[in-house]
Write a protein that holds these residues in place. Structure first.
Motif, mmCIF file in Angstrom:
data_model
loop_
_atom_site.group_PDB
_atom_site.id
_atom_site.type_symbol
_atom_site.label_atom_id
_atom_site.label_comp_id
_atom_site.label_asym_id
_atom_site.label_seq_id
_atom_site.Cartn_x
_atom_site.Cartn_y
_atom_site.Cartn_z
ATOM 1 N N ARG A 91 28.108 41.619 127.868
ATOM 2 C CA ARG A 91 27.094 40.703 128.378
ATOM 3 C C ARG A 91 25.796 40.818 127.580
ATOM 4 O O ARG A 91 25.125 39.818 127.320
ATOM 5 C CB ARG A 91 26.843 40.967 129.862
ATOM 6 N N GLN A 199 26.039 39.696 135.757
ATOM 7 C CA GLN A 199 27.352 39.421 135.178
ATOM 8 C C GLN A 199 27.725 37.951 135.281
ATOM 9 O O GLN A 199 27.539 37.314 136.309
ATOM 10 C CB GLN A 199 28.408 40.276 135.900
ATOM 11 N N GLU A 200 28.237 37.418 134.183
ATOM 12 C CA GLU A 200 28.732 36.055 134.172
ATOM 13 C C GLU A 200 30.253 36.091 134.215
ATOM 14 O O GLU A 200 30.882 37.085 133.889
ATOM 15 C CB GLU A 200 28.254 35.329 132.913
ATOM 16 N N GLY A 203 32.373 37.523 131.435
ATOM 17 C CA GLY A 203 32.299 38.944 131.190
ATOM 18 C C GLY A 203 32.838 39.760 132.337
ATOM 19 O O GLY A 203 32.596 40.958 132.431
#
Length: 244
Positions: A91, A199-200, A203
């Motif tokens: 990330r 966090q996306e 990821g």
């Protein structure tokens, strides 16, 4: 305060700690950045005599540098569970503000890779320019260099180095860790710096935990060892309030 060498593990809550420790030394006592990636490591070619003579060293430096500059320095480091660390690293690479014109430099290959690929590809790639960041990075840092991929890792040597540390920081146990640093170095109220964005989905580590642990057996062993030691030494009194 005696000389100090901080083996700063990237993406493991160490920036704030490094800043706090840095303040305890005069500017002229603090070593500059010696190397920060594979490009620097190749450039230095094992010659670190130029870096001798400082009281405080802190960076993504390895045991090879420590052996070259050690003059009775105490040693400390920081730990983070490999799955969380690799996810945070991915990330960070995707969000770190590096101009596009600079991303063509070889030192940013892993950053470009993370931006162009999925998290699964980032973890599973065979490219050594990425693996040097994702596979047993801490174990290599504490025994040789985090910036090369040796055929073998001397795990007992890493454990022996941990055992000589007056304290260390475990990212998942911030209060216990800071209490320990407070006892040893008088540190308190350390603000959080260099926090990776939330966090996306690209990821997400949920489906890659087994794969990350498969390529980080030595880092996991050192993390478990450090966490057990930290919790054991604080078992009698414990933190005053629940860990964050």
């Amino acid at each position: 305060m005696d000389g100090l060498f901080f083996f700063h593990l990237a993406k493991a809550g160490g920036v704030s700690l490094r800043t706090a420790l840095h303040r305890r030394f005069a500017p002229e006592e603090c070593a500059p950045v010696i190397e920060n990636d594979t490009v620097d490591h190749i450039r230095n070619a094992g010659n670190y005599q130029f870096a001798r003579g400082f009281r405080f060293y802190a960076g993504h430096f390895g045991a090879d540098i420590f052996r070259a500059v050690d003059d009775g320095h105490q040693v400390v480091t920081n730990f983070r569970h490999p799955v969380s660390r690799v996810g945070s690293l991915y990330r960070f690479f995707r969000s770190v503000p590096i101009p596009e014109k600079d991303l063509v430099h070889p030192r940013f290959f892993a950053v470009r890779f993370a931006r162009d690929r999925t998290f699964e590809e980032f973890v599973l790639t065979d490219d050594p320019r990425v693996r040097v960041y994702t596979e047993n990075h801490h174990a290599r840092q504490l025994t040789q260099s985090p910036w090369q991929l040796p055929a073998e890792i001397d795990l007992p040597a890493a454990v022996a180095l941990i055992d000589r540390m007056p304290c260390f920081y475990v990212c998942e146990e911030p209060e216990r860790s800071l209490a320990w640093f407070g006892e040893q170095f008088g540190l308190a109220d350390i603000p959080r710096e260099n926090v990776t964005p939330p966090q996306e989905s690209s990821g997400d580590t949920a489906g890659m935990s087994d794969a990350i642990l498969a390529i980080n057996p030595f880092d996991l062993a050192l993390y478990d060892y450090a966490l057990a030691r930290l919790r054991a030494r604080r078992a009698d009194c414990g933190p005053k309030r629940a860990a964050a």
